[in-house]
Structure formats: structure tokens, C-alpha cells
Design a protein around this motif. Structure first.
Motif, PDB file in Angstrom:
ATOM      1  N   THR A  46       0.890  -1.190  -0.032  1.00  0.00           N
ATOM      2  CA  THR A  46      -0.024  -0.166  -0.186  1.00  0.00           C
ATOM      3  C   THR A  46       0.963   1.298   0.010  1.00  0.00           C
ATOM      4  N   CYS A  47       0.501   2.160  -0.789  1.00  0.00           N
ATOM      5  CA  CYS A  47       1.118   3.551  -0.849  1.00  0.00           C
ATOM      6  C   CYS A  47       1.375   4.034   0.363  1.00  0.00           C
ATOM      7  N   LEU A  48       2.123   4.639   0.770  1.00  0.00           N
ATOM      8  CA  LEU A  48       2.433   5.122   2.196  1.00  0.00           C
ATOM      9  C   LEU A  48       2.224   6.522   2.214  1.00  0.00           C
ATOM     10  N   LEU A  49       2.073   7.144   1.170  1.00  0.00           N
ATOM     11  CA  LEU A  49       1.696   8.509   1.071  1.00  0.00           C
ATOM     12  C   LEU A  49       0.088   8.898   1.065  1.00  0.00           C
ATOM     13  N   CYS A  50      -0.485   7.894   0.786  1.00  0.00           N
ATOM     14  CA  CYS A  50      -2.033   8.081   0.980  1.00  0.00           C
ATOM     15  C   CYS A  50      -2.824   6.738   1.762  1.00  0.00           C
ATOM     16  N   CYS A  51      -2.090   5.817   1.659  1.00  0.00           N
ATOM     17  CA  CYS A  51      -2.609   4.568   2.348  1.00  0.00           C
ATOM     18  C   CYS A  51      -4.003   4.171   1.955  1.00  0.00           C
ATOM     19  N   ASP A  58       2.247   4.597 -11.863  1.00  0.00           N
ATOM     20  CA  ASP A  58       1.297   5.364 -12.105  1.00  0.00           C
ATOM     21  C   ASP A  58       0.496   6.101 -11.114  1.00  0.00           C
ATOM     22  N   HIS A  59       0.081   5.166  -9.933  1.00  0.00           N
ATOM     23  CA  HIS A  59      -0.237   5.519  -8.759  1.00  0.00           C
ATOM     24  C   HIS A  59       0.490   6.637  -8.092  1.00  0.00           C
ATOM     25  N   LEU A  60       1.619   6.336  -7.840  1.00  0.00           N
ATOM     26  CA  LEU A  60       2.518   7.119  -7.126  1.00  0.00           C
ATOM     27  C   LEU A  60       2.866   8.685  -7.596  1.00  0.00           C
ATOM     28  N   ARG A  63      -1.700   9.392  -9.656  1.00  0.00           N
ATOM     29  CA  ARG A  63      -3.017   9.140  -9.219  1.00  0.00           C
ATOM     30  C   ARG A  63      -3.165   9.043  -7.662  1.00  0.00           C
ATOM     31  N   CYS A  64      -2.083   9.349  -6.955  1.00  0.00           N
ATOM     32  CA  CYS A  64      -1.928   9.286  -5.344  1.00  0.00           C
ATOM     33  C   CYS A  64      -2.616  10.730  -5.148  1.00  0.00           C
ATOM     34  N   ARG A  65      -3.304  10.671  -4.031  1.00  0.00           N
ATOM     35  CA  ARG A  65      -3.811  12.163  -3.606  1.00  0.00           C
ATOM     36  C   ARG A  65      -2.650  13.000  -3.472  1.00  0.00           C
TER      37      ARG A  65
HETATM   38 ZN   LIG Z   1      -0.856   6.895  -2.787  1.00  0.00          ZN
END
Ligand SMILES: [Zn+2]
Length: 191
Positions: A46-51, A58-60, A63-65
């Protein structure tokens, strides 16, 4: 028409150009890739910037908040209509759709944004340090301005509006005292 991440590389630090190329070539070791290779040291992908989603390239970066907030602020300063939605979009449709008058500054600030999103992510993953979006954004602004002193004279007229806009943003919202992130940061981003 494609614009590769190595275009306009003359006054961009080599490591930043290399990093942008690796994002474009999807060679960055995000958590989903590490998990697929069986070498993710974390217990989660799971992405730690948005959880809220799996950390992929592409998410990081797009598309990450957290990253979307950065692109949205950049859109206001650099006058582009929409944020890139993926690495392919960034160096393809997004850049090609831009008004030619803002293509150079947008291409440059995109490289800075990718780099600082990666530094922020690394601080979070390896040091458990969360840098505020405001501070990251100021670092992006300062790095952009630092490149301008090395810009060739024949390109400067294409950059003047963006330089003025970034300076106005810094004067209004920030100061050097806010900076917490080492601009040079980790260079080892692939395995
Ligand atoms: Zn994220």
C-alpha cells in the motif's frame, strides 16, 4: 508526436533526466514491483503517501492524492489544463497537447515534480518521515528556479513567465526556512 524525457536535457541535472527516463520506461522499483519480485521488505504494497491504493508507478506519481495535489498546484502556476494521468500520458498526449509556448517550462517542472515525489516517498518508506505537501511543493519551486540560472539564453524567453509565476508563489506562500528535504536526496532508485 512523442517528447522523450531526455529532451531539453542541456540544463537539467543528469540524475534528474535519468530518473525521468526511468519513470517513463517504468523501471522504478515501486512496492508492487518489489512484491512481484519477492523482495519487498515491507509487509504491505500500500502506498504510504495516501494509504489507499497499491503503490505502482502510475499511482505514486500521478494518481496518489498527494501527487495529484502537487500536479493541481502546478497546473495553476504553469497554466496547464489537466494533470498527466500516467507516465505514458506525461511524455505523450499531455505534453503534446500543451500550448507550444508553455511546453518547455511544463516539461521541466514535470521532471522536478517526479523527482521530489520520489524523494518524499523514500523519506516515508525508509525513514518514516512524512514531509508536508506544502514543503515538498516549495522544494519543487526552488529546484526549478535553481535550474534557470543555467538555462541557455535562447530558451529564456520561453521560461520567463513561469519563472515569474514561481517567484510570486514563493514570495506569497513560502520561505527557505520551510525546507526540510535534501534536494540531492537518494540517487539509487533502481535495482
Ligand atoms: Zn498514494
Amino acid at each position: 508526436m512523442w517528447v522523450t524525457p531526455t529532451s531539453f536535457k542541456g540544463f537539467v541535472p543528469r540524475k534528474i533526466t535519468a530518473f525521468a527516463w526511468l519513470v517513463w520506461d517504468r523501471k522504478i522499483l515501486t512496492l508492487d514491483t518489489l512484491f512481484a519480485r519477492g523482495c519487498n521488505k515491507l509487509s504491505s504494497v500500500t502506498c504510504l503517501l495516501c494509504c489507499s491504493d497499491i503503490e505502482s508507478i502510475d499511482h505514486l506519481f500521478f494518481r496518489c492524492r498527494f501527487s495529484m495535489d502537487i500536479w493541481d498546484r502546478l497546473a495553476l502556476i504553469f497554466s496547464f489544463q489537466r494533470a498527466p494521468s500516467s507516465s505514458l500520458d506525461l511524455w505523450g498526449s499531455w505534453l503534446c497537447e500543451l500550448d507550444p509556448l508553455i511546453r518547455l517550462p511544463c516539461s521541466l517542472i514535470a521532471r522536478v515534480a517526479l523527482w521530489h515525489i520520489w524523494l518524499t516517498r523514500n523519506n516515508c518508506v525508509f525513514n518514516s518521515v512524512i514531509i508536508s505537501m506544502h514543503v515538498v511543493f516549495l522544494n519543487i519551486c526552488h529546484m526549478y528556479l535553481s535550474w534557470m540560472s543555467a538555462a541557455p539564453a535562447k530558451e529564456l524567453h520561453k521560461l520567463e513567465d513561469s519563472i515569474a509565476a514561481v517567484r510570486r508563489y514563493i514570495q506569497f506562500f513560502g520561505s527557505h526556512s520551510c525546507l526540510e528535504l535534501e534536494p540531492d536526496g537518494p540517487v539509487d532508485f533502481t535495482g
